[in-house]
Design a protein around this motif. Structure first.
Motif, PDB file in Angstrom:
ATOM      1  N   THR A   1       0.838  -1.202   0.000  1.00 20.47           N
ATOM      2  CA  THR A   1       0.000   0.000   0.000  1.00 20.47           C
ATOM      3  C   THR A   1       0.871   1.251   0.000  1.00 20.47           C
ATOM      4  O   THR A   1       2.080   1.176   0.180  1.00 20.47           O
ATOM      5  N   LYS A   2       0.239   2.401  -0.177  1.00 18.00           N
ATOM      6  CA  LYS A   2       0.971   3.667  -0.295  1.00 18.00           C
ATOM      7  C   LYS A   2       1.114   4.357   1.057  1.00 18.00           C
ATOM      8  O   LYS A   2       0.140   4.472   1.809  1.00 18.00           O
ATOM      9  N   LYS A   3       2.310   4.866   1.333  1.00 18.41           N
ATOM     10  CA  LYS A   3       2.542   5.615   2.565  1.00 18.41           C
ATOM     11  C   LYS A   3       1.686   6.867   2.589  1.00 18.41           C
ATOM     12  O   LYS A   3       1.481   7.502   1.558  1.00 18.41           O
ATOM     13  N   VAL A   4       1.224   7.202   3.788  1.00 15.75           N
ATOM     14  CA  VAL A   4       0.470   8.442   3.970  1.00 15.75           C
ATOM     15  C   VAL A   4       0.901   9.046   5.307  1.00 15.75           C
ATOM     16  O   VAL A   4       1.140   8.322   6.271  1.00 15.75           O
ATOM     17  N   ALA A   5       1.047  10.351   5.347  1.00 21.46           N
ATOM     18  CA  ALA A   5       1.450  11.034   6.579  1.00 21.46           C
ATOM     19  C   ALA A   5       0.330  10.946   7.612  1.00 21.46           C
ATOM     20  O   ALA A   5      -0.852  10.954   7.256  1.00 21.46           O
ATOM     21  N   ARG A   6       0.722  10.882   8.855  1.00 24.74           N
ATOM     22  CA  ARG A   6      -0.270  10.769   9.931  1.00 24.74           C
ATOM     23  C   ARG A   6      -1.272  11.927   9.902  1.00 24.74           C
ATOM     24  O   ARG A   6      -2.457  11.742  10.160  1.00 24.74           O
ATOM     25  N   ASN A   7      -0.798  13.115   9.577  1.00 25.63           N
ATOM     26  CA  ASN A   7      -1.707  14.264   9.545  1.00 25.63           C
ATOM     27  C   ASN A   7      -2.583  14.285   8.288  1.00 25.63           C
ATOM     28  O   ASN A   7      -3.442  15.148   8.152  1.00 25.63           O
ATOM     29  N   ASP A   8      -2.378  13.337   7.368  1.00 20.64           N
ATOM     30  CA  ASP A   8      -3.211  13.228   6.170  1.00 20.64           C
ATOM     31  C   ASP A   8      -4.137  12.014   6.204  1.00 20.64           C
ATOM     32  O   ASP A   8      -4.726  11.647   5.187  1.00 20.64           O
ATOM     33  N   LEU A   9      -4.253  11.380   7.368  1.00 16.92           N
ATOM     34  CA  LEU A   9      -5.101  10.190   7.481  1.00 16.92           C
ATOM     35  C   LEU A   9      -6.536  10.480   7.069  1.00 16.92           C
ATOM     36  O   LEU A   9      -7.086  11.533   7.407  1.00 16.92           O
ATOM     37  N   GLN A  10      -7.126   9.533   6.367  1.00 18.37           N
ATOM     38  CA  GLN A  10      -8.534   9.592   5.985  1.00 18.37           C
ATOM     39  C   GLN A  10      -9.198   8.286   6.413  1.00 18.37           C
ATOM     40  O   GLN A  10      -8.525   7.246   6.498  1.00 18.37           O
TER      41      GLN A  10
ATOM     42  N   ALA B   1      -1.590   6.326  25.042  1.00 19.60           N
ATOM     43  CA  ALA B   1      -0.153   6.177  25.287  1.00 19.60           C
ATOM     44  C   ALA B   1       0.425   4.923  24.643  1.00 19.60           C
ATOM     45  O   ALA B   1       1.490   4.969  24.016  1.00 19.60           O
ATOM     46  N   TYR B   2      -0.244   3.791  24.775  1.00 21.61           N
ATOM     47  CA  TYR B   2       0.258   2.531  24.222  1.00 21.61           C
ATOM     48  C   TYR B   2       0.399   2.621  22.705  1.00 21.61           C
ATOM     49  O   TYR B   2       1.436   2.277  22.137  1.00 21.61           O
ATOM     50  N   TRP B   3      -0.653   3.091  22.028  1.00 17.91           N
ATOM     51  CA  TRP B   3      -0.662   3.118  20.567  1.00 17.91           C
ATOM     52  C   TRP B   3       0.229   4.228  20.021  1.00 17.91           C
ATOM     53  O   TRP B   3       0.888   4.055  18.987  1.00 17.91           O
ATOM     54  N   LYS B   4       0.262   5.347  20.684  1.00 19.76           N
ATOM     55  CA  LYS B   4       1.100   6.471  20.246  1.00 19.76           C
ATOM     56  C   LYS B   4       2.573   6.065  20.228  1.00 19.76           C
ATOM     57  O   LYS B   4       3.310   6.375  19.293  1.00 19.76           O
ATOM     58  N   LYS B   5       2.992   5.345  21.260  1.00 22.65           N
ATOM     59  CA  LYS B   5       4.386   4.912  21.395  1.00 22.65           C
ATOM     60  C   LYS B   5       4.766   3.883  20.321  1.00 22.65           C
ATOM     61  O   LYS B   5       5.904   3.816  19.889  1.00 22.65           O
ATOM     62  N   ARG B   6       3.825   3.078  19.868  1.00 21.01           N
ATOM     63  CA  ARG B   6       4.108   1.977  18.960  1.00 21.01           C
ATOM     64  C   ARG B   6       3.712   2.239  17.500  1.00 21.01           C
ATOM     65  O   ARG B   6       3.848   1.360  16.653  1.00 21.01           O
ATOM     66  N   PHE B   7       3.233   3.433  17.215  1.00 24.46           N
ATOM     67  CA  PHE B   7       2.781   3.769  15.862  1.00 24.46           C
ATOM     68  C   PHE B   7       3.932   3.655  14.869  1.00 24.46           C
ATOM     69  O   PHE B   7       4.995   4.230  15.066  1.00 24.46           O
TER      70      PHE B   7
ATOM     71  N   ARG C   1       8.758  -5.772  16.201  1.00 24.58           N
ATOM     72  CA  ARG C   1       9.072  -5.715  14.773  1.00 24.58           C
ATOM     73  C   ARG C   1       8.075  -4.777  14.104  1.00 24.58           C
ATOM     74  O   ARG C   1       6.910  -4.692  14.508  1.00 24.58           O
ATOM     75  N   ALA C   2       8.563  -4.094  13.097  1.00 25.05           N
ATOM     76  CA  ALA C   2       7.724  -3.121  12.401  1.00 25.05           C
ATOM     77  C   ALA C   2       6.527  -3.799  11.742  1.00 25.05           C
ATOM     78  O   ALA C   2       6.615  -4.941  11.295  1.00 25.05           O
ATOM     79  N   PHE C   3       5.430  -3.087  11.717  1.00 26.35           N
ATOM     80  CA  PHE C   3       4.216  -3.517  11.038  1.00 26.35           C
ATOM     81  C   PHE C   3       3.699  -4.871  11.534  1.00 26.35           C
ATOM     82  O   PHE C   3       3.231  -5.689  10.752  1.00 26.35           O
ATOM     83  N   SER C   4       3.767  -5.086  12.842  1.00 27.79           N
ATOM     84  CA  SER C   4       3.273  -6.350  13.400  1.00 27.79           C
ATOM     85  C   SER C   4       1.801  -6.276  13.800  1.00 27.79           C
ATOM     86  O   SER C   4       1.213  -7.296  14.156  1.00 27.79           O
ATOM     87  N   HIS C   5       1.200  -5.093  13.739  1.00 30.42           N
ATOM     88  CA  HIS C   5      -0.221  -4.940  14.068  1.00 30.42           C
ATOM     89  C   HIS C   5      -0.822  -3.888  13.140  1.00 30.42           C
ATOM     90  O   HIS C   5      -0.165  -2.920  12.776  1.00 30.42           O
ATOM     91  N   VAL C   6      -2.093  -4.100  12.765  1.00 30.60           N
ATOM     92  CA  VAL C   6      -2.755  -3.192  11.833  1.00 30.60           C
ATOM     93  C   VAL C   6      -4.191  -2.940  12.282  1.00 30.60           C
ATOM     94  O   VAL C   6      -4.829  -3.798  12.884  1.00 30.60           O
ATOM     95  N   GLY C   7      -4.672  -1.733  11.984  1.00 30.58           N
ATOM     96  CA  GLY C   7      -6.062  -1.375  12.226  1.00 30.58           C
ATOM     97  C   GLY C   7      -6.550  -0.490  11.089  1.00 30.58           C
ATOM     98  O   GLY C   7      -5.770  -0.092  10.211  1.00 30.58           O
ATOM     99  N   ILE C   8      -7.834  -0.178  11.106  1.00 38.03           N
ATOM    100  CA  ILE C   8      -8.437   0.669  10.076  1.00 38.03           C
ATOM    101  C   ILE C   8      -8.826   1.998  10.708  1.00 38.03           C
ATOM    102  O   ILE C   8      -9.603   2.028  11.671  1.00 38.03           O
ATOM    103  N   TYR C   9      -8.278   3.073  10.186  1.00 43.14           N
ATOM    104  CA  TYR C   9      -8.581   4.412  10.685  1.00 43.14           C
ATOM    105  C   TYR C   9     -10.027   4.753  10.336  1.00 43.14           C
ATOM    106  O   TYR C   9     -10.476   4.543   9.212  1.00 43.14           O
ATOM    107  N   ILE C  10     -10.785   5.275  11.320  1.00 39.29           N
ATOM    108  CA  ILE C  10     -12.191   5.608  11.077  1.00 39.29           C
ATOM    109  C   ILE C  10     -12.467   7.104  11.188  1.00 39.29           C
ATOM    110  O   ILE C  10     -13.599   7.535  11.025  1.00 39.29           O
ATOM    111  N   GLY C  11     -11.449   7.885  11.476  1.00 33.55           N
ATOM    112  CA  GLY C  11     -11.627   9.328  11.609  1.00 33.55           C
ATOM    113  C   GLY C  11     -11.563   9.751  13.063  1.00 33.55           C
ATOM    114  O   GLY C  11     -11.584   8.926  13.975  1.00 33.55           O
ATOM    115  N   ASP C  12     -11.454  11.052  13.295  1.00 38.80           N
ATOM    116  CA  ASP C  12     -11.451  11.627  14.635  1.00 38.80           C
ATOM    117  C   ASP C  12     -10.362  11.027  15.526  1.00 38.80           C
ATOM    118  O   ASP C  12     -10.547  10.886  16.733  1.00 38.80           O
TER     119      ASP C  12
END
Length: 191
Positions: free
Chosen positions: A106-115, A159-165, A127-138
């Motif tokens: 998939t294509k990289k997108v900046a965090r401030n450009d999330l849709q 705190a947990y997710w911010k640190k591991r993003f 390890r990088a990219f070991s967990h994934v979710g779907i952004y829903i907004g807000d």
């Protein structure tokens, strides 16, 4: 699960008339209250029908139990199984099965450009990219977190997710064609 669109439309309508609720303090607990749901719906309209379909499909699986290797609501989901199922069921796109492969295709997108509909990735297993979710907004995302928990909504600012993003990815711009690792269900290679 086929009655979900009706349930979601009732949920969206009731949230639209609800009084605003303050966001909870940062916590690793699931967000029960969804004060931004109306905003998610509005943002989804602005981004397009695809985003609304993705978000609605993902929200339809809230509460489905986690199951390692799981790819269905009947037996449970792991994180990448949830993403794969939501994209295939709502848009007819077949993503790779593993989170790291989903990131690579998939294509990289900046965090401030999330849709809404973008994928958000985390390093939860050293390890990088070991967990994934779907952004829903807000600032929120839907995911299948771990054994003993169900599909739920959480905040990227927790705190947990911010640190591991690890970053965010976009499967398709609204008028793009799939990458070689992402195929449409109608593609002959899938039959």
């Amino acid at each position: 699960m086929r009655f979900l669109p009706l349930v979601l439309s009732v949920l969206f309508a009731s949230v639209a008339h609800a009084a605003p609720v303050a966001a909870p303090e940062e916590t690793s607990q699931p967000l029960i209250n969804i004060p931004g749901l109306q905003q998610v719906q509005d943002v989804g309209r602005a981004v397009g029908t695809q985003a609304t379909e993705l978000v609605s499909a993902a929200m339809g699986f809230l509460g489905v139990p986690y199951r390692r290797g799981g790819t269905s609501a009947e037996t449970g989901f792991d994180c990448s199984g949830l993403v794969k199922t939501v994209y295939q069921d709502s848009l007819g796109l077949v993503l790779p099965r593993v989170a790291a492969q989903q990131a690579a295709s998939t294509k990289k997108v900046a965090r401030n450009d999330l849709q809404p509909g973008d994928l958000v990735f985390f390093n939860t297993m050293r390890r990088a990219f070991s967990h994934v979710g779907i952004y829903i907004g807000d600032g929120k995302f839907v995911h299948a977190p771990r054994s003993g928990a169900g599909v739920r909504i959480e905040s990227l600012s927790g705190a947990y997710w911010k640190k591991r993003f690890n970053g965010a990815r976009r499967v398709l711009a609204l008028d793009d064609e799939p990458t070689p690792l992402v195929m449409r269900v109608s593609d002959p290679a899938i039959r």
